[in-house]
Structure formats: structure tokens, C-alpha cells
Design a protein around this motif. Sequence first.
Motif, PDB file in Angstrom:
ATOM      1  N   GLY A  56      47.116  41.643  43.683  1.00  0.00           N
ATOM      2  CA  GLY A  56      47.564  42.194  42.406  1.00  0.00           C
ATOM      3  C   GLY A  56      48.920  42.873  42.516  1.00  0.00           C
ATOM      4  O   GLY A  56      49.338  43.310  43.595  1.00  0.00           O
ATOM      5  N   ASP A  57      49.592  42.955  41.400  1.00  0.00           N
ATOM      6  CA  ASP A  57      50.893  43.629  41.326  1.00  0.00           C
ATOM      7  C   ASP A  57      50.662  45.071  40.864  1.00  0.00           C
ATOM      8  O   ASP A  57      50.290  45.302  39.707  1.00  0.00           O
ATOM      9  CB  ASP A  57      51.800  42.897  40.339  1.00  0.00           C
ATOM     10  CG  ASP A  57      53.199  43.504  40.275  1.00  0.00           C
ATOM     11  OD1 ASP A  57      53.449  44.510  40.973  1.00  0.00           O
ATOM     12  OD2 ASP A  57      54.040  42.976  39.523  1.00  0.00           O
TER      13      ASP A  57
ATOM     14  N   ASN B 221      50.014  34.721  34.693  1.00  0.00           N
ATOM     15  CA  ASN B 221      49.278  35.974  34.887  1.00  0.00           C
ATOM     16  C   ASN B 221      50.194  36.988  35.566  1.00  0.00           C
ATOM     17  O   ASN B 221      50.319  37.010  36.807  1.00  0.00           O
ATOM     18  CB  ASN B 221      48.025  35.741  35.740  1.00  0.00           C
ATOM     19  CG  ASN B 221      47.051  34.770  35.096  1.00  0.00           C
ATOM     20  OD1 ASN B 221      46.212  35.153  34.286  1.00  0.00           O
ATOM     21  ND2 ASN B 221      47.162  33.490  35.448  1.00  0.00           N
ATOM     22  N   GLY B 222      50.826  37.822  34.763  1.00  0.00           N
ATOM     23  CA  GLY B 222      51.774  38.783  35.299  1.00  0.00           C
ATOM     24  C   GLY B 222      51.158  39.861  36.164  1.00  0.00           C
ATOM     25  O   GLY B 222      51.872  40.573  36.869  1.00  0.00           O
ATOM     26  N   GLU B 223      49.822  39.999  36.126  1.00  0.00           N
ATOM     27  CA  GLU B 223      49.191  41.043  36.918  1.00  0.00           C
ATOM     28  C   GLU B 223      49.045  40.669  38.390  1.00  0.00           C
ATOM     29  O   GLU B 223      48.641  41.504  39.212  1.00  0.00           O
ATOM     30  CB  GLU B 223      47.810  41.400  36.350  1.00  0.00           C
ATOM     31  CG  GLU B 223      46.839  40.244  36.281  1.00  0.00           C
ATOM     32  CD  GLU B 223      46.862  39.535  34.943  1.00  0.00           C
ATOM     33  OE1 GLU B 223      45.790  39.275  34.390  1.00  0.00           O
ATOM     34  OE2 GLU B 223      47.968  39.251  34.450  1.00  0.00           O
ATOM     35  N   PHE B 224      49.360  39.401  38.756  1.00  0.00           N
ATOM     36  CA  PHE B 224      49.266  38.958  40.146  1.00  0.00           C
ATOM     37  C   PHE B 224      50.661  38.851  40.751  1.00  0.00           C
ATOM     38  O   PHE B 224      51.607  38.383  40.099  1.00  0.00           O
ATOM     39  CB  PHE B 224      48.562  37.603  40.252  1.00  0.00           C
ATOM     40  CG  PHE B 224      47.181  37.587  39.638  1.00  0.00           C
ATOM     41  CD1 PHE B 224      46.368  38.701  39.727  1.00  0.00           C
ATOM     42  CD2 PHE B 224      46.702  36.463  38.983  1.00  0.00           C
ATOM     43  CE1 PHE B 224      45.093  38.700  39.165  1.00  0.00           C
ATOM     44  CE2 PHE B 224      45.434  36.447  38.426  1.00  0.00           C
ATOM     45  CZ  PHE B 224      44.629  37.574  38.513  1.00  0.00           C
ATOM     46  N   ALA B 225      50.773  39.267  42.016  1.00  0.00           N
ATOM     47  CA  ALA B 225      52.062  39.194  42.714  1.00  0.00           C
ATOM     48  C   ALA B 225      52.109  38.052  43.728  1.00  0.00           C
ATOM     49  O   ALA B 225      53.178  37.498  43.993  1.00  0.00           O
ATOM     50  CB  ALA B 225      52.353  40.516  43.421  1.00  0.00           C
ATOM     51  N   ARG B 226      50.954  37.689  44.290  1.00  0.00           N
ATOM     52  CA  ARG B 226      50.975  36.709  45.387  1.00  0.00           C
ATOM     53  C   ARG B 226      49.632  36.002  45.457  1.00  0.00           C
ATOM     54  O   ARG B 226      48.578  36.605  45.266  1.00  0.00           O
ATOM     55  CB  ARG B 226      51.259  37.423  46.715  1.00  0.00           C
ATOM     56  CG  ARG B 226      51.255  36.539  47.961  1.00  0.00           C
ATOM     57  CD  ARG B 226      51.668  37.375  49.168  1.00  0.00           C
ATOM     58  NE  ARG B 226      51.584  36.622  50.399  1.00  0.00           N
ATOM     59  CZ  ARG B 226      50.498  36.579  51.185  1.00  0.00           C
ATOM     60  NH1 ARG B 226      49.404  37.263  50.821  1.00  0.00           N
ATOM     61  NH2 ARG B 226      50.500  35.881  52.298  1.00  0.00           N
TER      62      ARG B 226
ATOM     63  N   LEU C  92      39.428  51.533  33.320  1.00  0.00           N
ATOM     64  CA  LEU C  92      38.981  50.172  33.026  1.00  0.00           C
ATOM     65  C   LEU C  92      39.971  49.116  33.501  1.00  0.00           C
ATOM     66  O   LEU C  92      39.575  47.983  33.792  1.00  0.00           O
ATOM     67  CB  LEU C  92      38.758  50.008  31.516  1.00  0.00           C
ATOM     68  CG  LEU C  92      37.587  50.792  30.914  1.00  0.00           C
ATOM     69  CD1 LEU C  92      37.594  50.644  29.395  1.00  0.00           C
ATOM     70  CD2 LEU C  92      36.266  50.298  31.495  1.00  0.00           C
ATOM     71  N   LEU C  93      41.256  49.472  33.585  1.00  0.00           N
ATOM     72  CA  LEU C  93      42.278  48.466  33.832  1.00  0.00           C
ATOM     73  C   LEU C  93      42.175  47.873  35.234  1.00  0.00           C
ATOM     74  O   LEU C  93      42.178  46.649  35.407  1.00  0.00           O
ATOM     75  CB  LEU C  93      43.666  49.076  33.616  1.00  0.00           C
ATOM     76  CG  LEU C  93      44.852  48.125  33.793  1.00  0.00           C
ATOM     77  CD1 LEU C  93      44.766  46.980  32.800  1.00  0.00           C
ATOM     78  CD2 LEU C  93      46.169  48.876  33.624  1.00  0.00           C
ATOM     79  N   VAL C  94      42.105  48.741  36.264  1.00  0.00           N
ATOM     80  CA  VAL C  94      42.080  48.244  37.643  1.00  0.00           C
ATOM     81  C   VAL C  94      40.862  47.371  37.913  1.00  0.00           C
ATOM     82  O   VAL C  94      40.987  46.274  38.483  1.00  0.00           O
ATOM     83  CB  VAL C  94      42.165  49.428  38.628  1.00  0.00           C
ATOM     84  CG1 VAL C  94      41.992  48.929  40.069  1.00  0.00           C
ATOM     85  CG2 VAL C  94      43.507  50.143  38.480  1.00  0.00           C
TER      86      VAL C  94
ATOM     87  N   ILE D 205      51.505  48.697  32.191  1.00  0.00           N
ATOM     88  CA  ILE D 205      50.524  48.731  31.105  1.00  0.00           C
ATOM     89  C   ILE D 205      50.172  50.171  30.752  1.00  0.00           C
ATOM     90  O   ILE D 205      50.121  50.557  29.568  1.00  0.00           O
ATOM     91  CB  ILE D 205      49.255  47.956  31.503  1.00  0.00           C
ATOM     92  CG1 ILE D 205      49.576  46.459  31.647  1.00  0.00           C
ATOM     93  CG2 ILE D 205      48.162  48.157  30.455  1.00  0.00           C
ATOM     94  CD1 ILE D 205      50.004  45.784  30.375  1.00  0.00           C
ATOM     95  N   LEU D 206      49.940  51.001  31.759  1.00  0.00           N
ATOM     96  CA  LEU D 206      49.586  52.398  31.515  1.00  0.00           C
ATOM     97  C   LEU D 206      50.761  53.161  30.901  1.00  0.00           C
ATOM     98  O   LEU D 206      50.567  54.023  30.039  1.00  0.00           O
ATOM     99  CB  LEU D 206      49.143  53.063  32.818  1.00  0.00           C
ATOM    100  CG  LEU D 206      47.808  52.563  33.394  1.00  0.00           C
ATOM    101  CD1 LEU D 206      47.560  53.176  34.758  1.00  0.00           C
ATOM    102  CD2 LEU D 206      46.658  52.872  32.445  1.00  0.00           C
ATOM    103  N   HIS D 207      51.968  52.823  31.342  1.00  0.00           N
ATOM    104  CA  HIS D 207      53.146  53.466  30.755  1.00  0.00           C
ATOM    105  C   HIS D 207      53.279  53.093  29.287  1.00  0.00           C
ATOM    106  O   HIS D 207      53.575  53.941  28.429  1.00  0.00           O
ATOM    107  CB  HIS D 207      54.403  53.063  31.521  1.00  0.00           C
ATOM    108  CG  HIS D 207      55.665  53.662  30.980  1.00  0.00           C
ATOM    109  ND1 HIS D 207      56.436  53.022  30.023  1.00  0.00           N
ATOM    110  CD2 HIS D 207      56.289  54.836  31.223  1.00  0.00           C
ATOM    111  CE1 HIS D 207      57.474  53.771  29.725  1.00  0.00           C
ATOM    112  NE2 HIS D 207      57.420  54.876  30.432  1.00  0.00           N
ATOM    113  N   GLY D 208      53.059  51.802  28.982  1.00  0.00           N
ATOM    114  CA  GLY D 208      53.108  51.380  27.579  1.00  0.00           C
ATOM    115  C   GLY D 208      52.020  52.038  26.752  1.00  0.00           C
ATOM    116  O   GLY D 208      52.259  52.455  25.610  1.00  0.00           O
TER     117      GLY D 208
END
Length: 670
Positions: A141-142, A93-98, A46-48, A149-152
Motif C-alpha cells: 500500500g501507499d 488503484n491509487g492506494e497501491f504503490a507496488r 476504517l480506511l486502513v 484521503i484523511l487530509h481531504g
Amino acid sequence: MRRAAGFDGSRFGANFRLRLAVLLVAILTLGLGAVSYAAFTAGRQLLVPEIDQKAETVGRSLAAQVERALALGVPLSGLVGVDGSFKTVLDANGEFARIALLPAGAGAPAITEGRAVAGGRMVAAPVRFDGREVARIEVTGDPGYAQRILHGLWSDLAVVLLISVLIALELMVLLFGVRLVSALDGVESRIRALRIGDFSRRPATSDASVLGQAAGSLDRAVERERARHERLVARADDVGDAAARAELASVASDTKIFETQDVSATSAESIRAPLFLFMFALEMTRPFMPGYVGALTSDLIPLSPTMAVGVAMAAYMGIVAALQLPLAVQTARWGRGLSFRLGASVAAAGYLTCAVSTGFLMFLAGHCLSAIGFALVFVAAQGHVIDTSRGKSRMRGLAIMVGAIMVAGLCGPAVGGMLAEQIGPSLTYLVISGFALLSLAIGWTIIPLKRAATDAMVSHPAKASSLWTGLSRSPAFGVLLLGCALPAKLILFALCFYLVPMQMAAHGASAAEIGRAQIVYPMATVLLVPVFSHLSKQLDMRMPFVLGGALLTGLACLYILLPAGNWILFAILLQFGVAQAMSITPQAGLVGELASRIGAEDSAFGLYRLVERIGSALGPVVAGLLLARFGFEAALLALGGIVAAGAVVFLFVHMGTRPRSAPVESSVRI
């Protein structure tokens, strides 16, 4: 009789409790492991897509803003503030890199913000003007964000699995019933004794189940052997057979057939469940309490948030320390059961007050109420074990109590951190209050409402005059208390319960992450205290373990000089746990050793525990002052230096004041 001493109990099983625990752990591990794997797989699936959908939404929104500017007549090359707008979006939004604005033609330069990453998924949104695509917004996306997130998520699931197993083991007595577990222990202890030729009497089992009947059958069989032995002794006396009489006496000595064992530690087993739940509730507050207090501190309070946390923690431990000795007497007069009920009720009221607090002073009042409740519960539980056991069973009972407290310290912070992150500190305090009430309900059915029959049954604290007189003759004992025992508790509460949560929160760590960090220390102590305790006894050495633990603590604090982020805090907590595990039991043994030389062993242990409580109360205050004045790194280094210096001073004082007649080996192997 000799052949009977070789009774083979293998068909009954070697260890019922161990097999039952292993079966319970296996069932829970398989069930929770399957649920955890399913939850992790679903989260990953669901995350991606969620990140891609959010990137598409953000891209369309930014593209719409550019299109409005173009509609107003602003050319792509004349757009102003685009990079600043992109940076704002990236920061939120930490999920974005650029994020990039790429013109379709050569008339305007590309505008980009952020960093290029390998493997990042890119979503593009077109920018249209006059029916044609003139540019596009790219949101990348980063990939590291999803991994974090998955590690947490995986860490939380692993912690939940571990804690669920530990809680199930702690509550096994409650789940299967105190009488059933007592009967199980009774059968097991009898089989073990008979397998090694031990025919001593054991406490009768009152359970009427099959296990209770089995224990009774074994007791009757032993009684028949005992009666047979008595008849053989009488016959040897009648005929004057001295050789037979000596042989029978040897058999009686080898088989302990006329000895009676101490009462069992069933009282501690029964009190373990309510005590564990109560301590579990307390430990749940560790990860989020400092941040919660800081948020409640207002301008009306002449304290910084940092100092307010220190004051709250110091007030808690100060109340506990001040009430230890008075409650030791008072709970015996009131009755341990009534005292336990009262303490759990007061603590629940305190947690409820903390939950609804609107300011620091209201929170402090609730926090102090919970401290009074803790002191009542702890002293009542300890007194219940002491009142209902003796000899070796008392030591076993107290060890069971300590084990329940240590496991609660391992489970509580992680659960409290996860709850606080999901539902907030206030609602988490309501849950904690519920756990205290659950402890009250279970304790209500287990701990009898008994009051001391006479004042003679109440154990009064020993007079301290002989202790202070002895201290003047043994400076090493005083330095051990002030140089080792006090700093050990001071740094425990300063580091684990104050500095680490404050530092991690300041660096943006969530309550769940703080909770996971706080299980490192108790996990190390739970696993290693028995190891170092056994090693110390085997080697008949205490001093090296006490000094080694203090020096390891000081060395752990030096790790803060390494630039490694929050991971270095985990390393510090791990080594600190190892250091504390190394010194806890040997230090208590050293207290008894030195106190016995001045003839005040009973009073010394009371003073030892009081000094530890004082260190616990001072820890947050000292840490708060150091943190506010010098910063986290300097505070940690100062605390490590205090611990190491105290141990070194104790070593020199002890070596300089040891008895002249004592050989060098004995002065080291303490």
C-alpha cells in the motif's frame, strides 16, 4: 441634564448582538467540532483496514491468474505480460504503490511493478501449484494515499464547520425573527447613545416583547428629559437670563436632544436572509459548472468544450449587465416584493433546466434564465433597501447587502463542490434550484408586495449627456474605468471562475478540491476589504491602493512560472484576493473623486457599475480564447499584464491631466 448624559448602561450589556453571535458560534463550534472529530476518527479507523482488505482481494485475484497459467503448463519463468497487468492494476488503484511476483525458489526471476515506499503496509497472497507454494504476490500500500484521503476528509470537515457557522450567523435574523432582532438593535443603540450623552430621537420599536418595552421605556425617559429641557428654556426666556439660555443651548447641542436619527437599516437586515440563500445557490455552481458544460458539449455544437464554458459564462454576465438599468426602473413600477418573487422563480426554473439538460443548448437556455432571475433579485433587493432607508442607514443597509453576497461567495463554492462530487452535477443543480425556492419562500414573508404609488417615486437613470461631456474634460476618469475597473472584473471572472476550475479539472482535481480552492479569494476579500477601506480613509489616500492592488495582481500571475502544481494556484488566488481587497473600496472612492470634478457623480457611478459588468462578461470569453490559443500559463500572464499595464497607464494619464493649481501632495493623496 449633564448628569443624565452620563447614563450608565453597563448593566444592560455592551453589545447584545455580538454576545448572541458569540454564543451561537460557540455552541455550533463545540457541537460540529465534536461530530467532525468523531467522523475523522471513524474514517481513519476504517480506511486502513479497507485498504488492506482490498490489497488482499487484489493479491488473491492476481495469484489465481498465475495459478491458472501454471495449470496450463506455463512455467513461472515463461509468464508473459505480468508487468503490464501489474501496471494496469496500479494505475486503476491509487492506494497501491507496488505489486511483485516473488518465486519461492531460484528458478525464475522476480517480477515487480511500481515503487518501493517506506512505511507501506504489505499484503501477500500465495501462489500454489501441485499442493505447494511456488511463489507469492505481494501488494504494498501507499501510505501517502491514506494521508491524502484523511487530509481531504479533514479539509472537508473544517470547511463544513466554517461554513455552518457563517450560514448560522447569516440566518440569525431569520432564526430569531426580524422583529426581535430589530428590538434588540433598538435597545442596544439607545444604550450606546445614552452612554455617550446622545439624547436624540430614534425610530420607534413596534415589537411588543420585553425588549420592545425596554426600548419604549428608554424613549419615555428621554422624552421627559426633553420636556424638562424645554421648560428650563422657557423659564430662562421669561426671566431674560441670557447666560442660562446660552448654557441650555450648549447642552442641547452636546446632547443632540432635539435631533432625530435616520430610520434604521432593518429593511436590509430582513432581506439579508433570502438574499444570502439566493446568492448561496448561485455560488454553489462555480466549482463544477465548467466541467458540466464541457461534458454536455457535443459534436453538433461548433464550439470546443473550453469555448462553450466561456460562452455560457459570458452570456450570463452579459444578460445581467444589459438588464441592470432597465430593471432599476421596472422593479420599482412592479414593486420590489413582486420583482424578488419573480426573479427567484425564474432562477429556480433556470437551475432546474440546467439539471435536466441533455445538451449544451438546453443548458445555455437554463443558464440564461437563471441570469434573468439573478438580475431581478439583485436589483429588487437593492431597490428595497434604497426605498426603505435614507442617510447613514442606507449606507449601512447597502453594506449589509454586500456582506451577505460576499459571505455567500465564501460558503457556496465549497458546498457545491462537495455535493457535486458526492451526488453528481445534475442532482446538485436540483439542490440549487431548491435553495432558490427556499429564498423565494422566505422573501415572500419578508418583502412586502408594494408598487410605486406614482412614477415620481421611480428613480430614473440620470442622463448620460453631461457625463460624456465631462469625460472629454477628464480623460483620467475614462482611463480609470477602462484601465482599472474593467480589467479588475475581467480577471476576476477569467481567473477565479473559469481558468482555475478548468486547469484543476484538467489535472484530475475533484469538484470538492476545486470548491475548496475557490473559497480562498472570497475569504481574503471578506477579511481584508474592511481593513484596507479603513486604512485608505485614515491615510486619506486612494491612488496608492488602486495601483498597489493592480501591481499585486500582475505579480501574482507570475507565480505560474514556478513548478509547484495546484498549490501555486492557491497562492495566486490568495494574493489576488489581497490585491482586490486592497483596491475595491479606494477605486470606488476614486471614481467619485474624479467624477465630482466634472459634475457628473451620480451618472458616473452608474457607468462605473456598467463597465464592471462588461468586464465580468468579457472575462470568460477572453480567457477562453487565450486558453485555446496559447495555453493556461500564457493566458494567465497575459491577463496579469493587462491589469498591470492599465494601472500604469492610468497613473501617467492622471499625473499628466491633474489641475495645474493642485499641489503635488493632493494629486497623490487621492
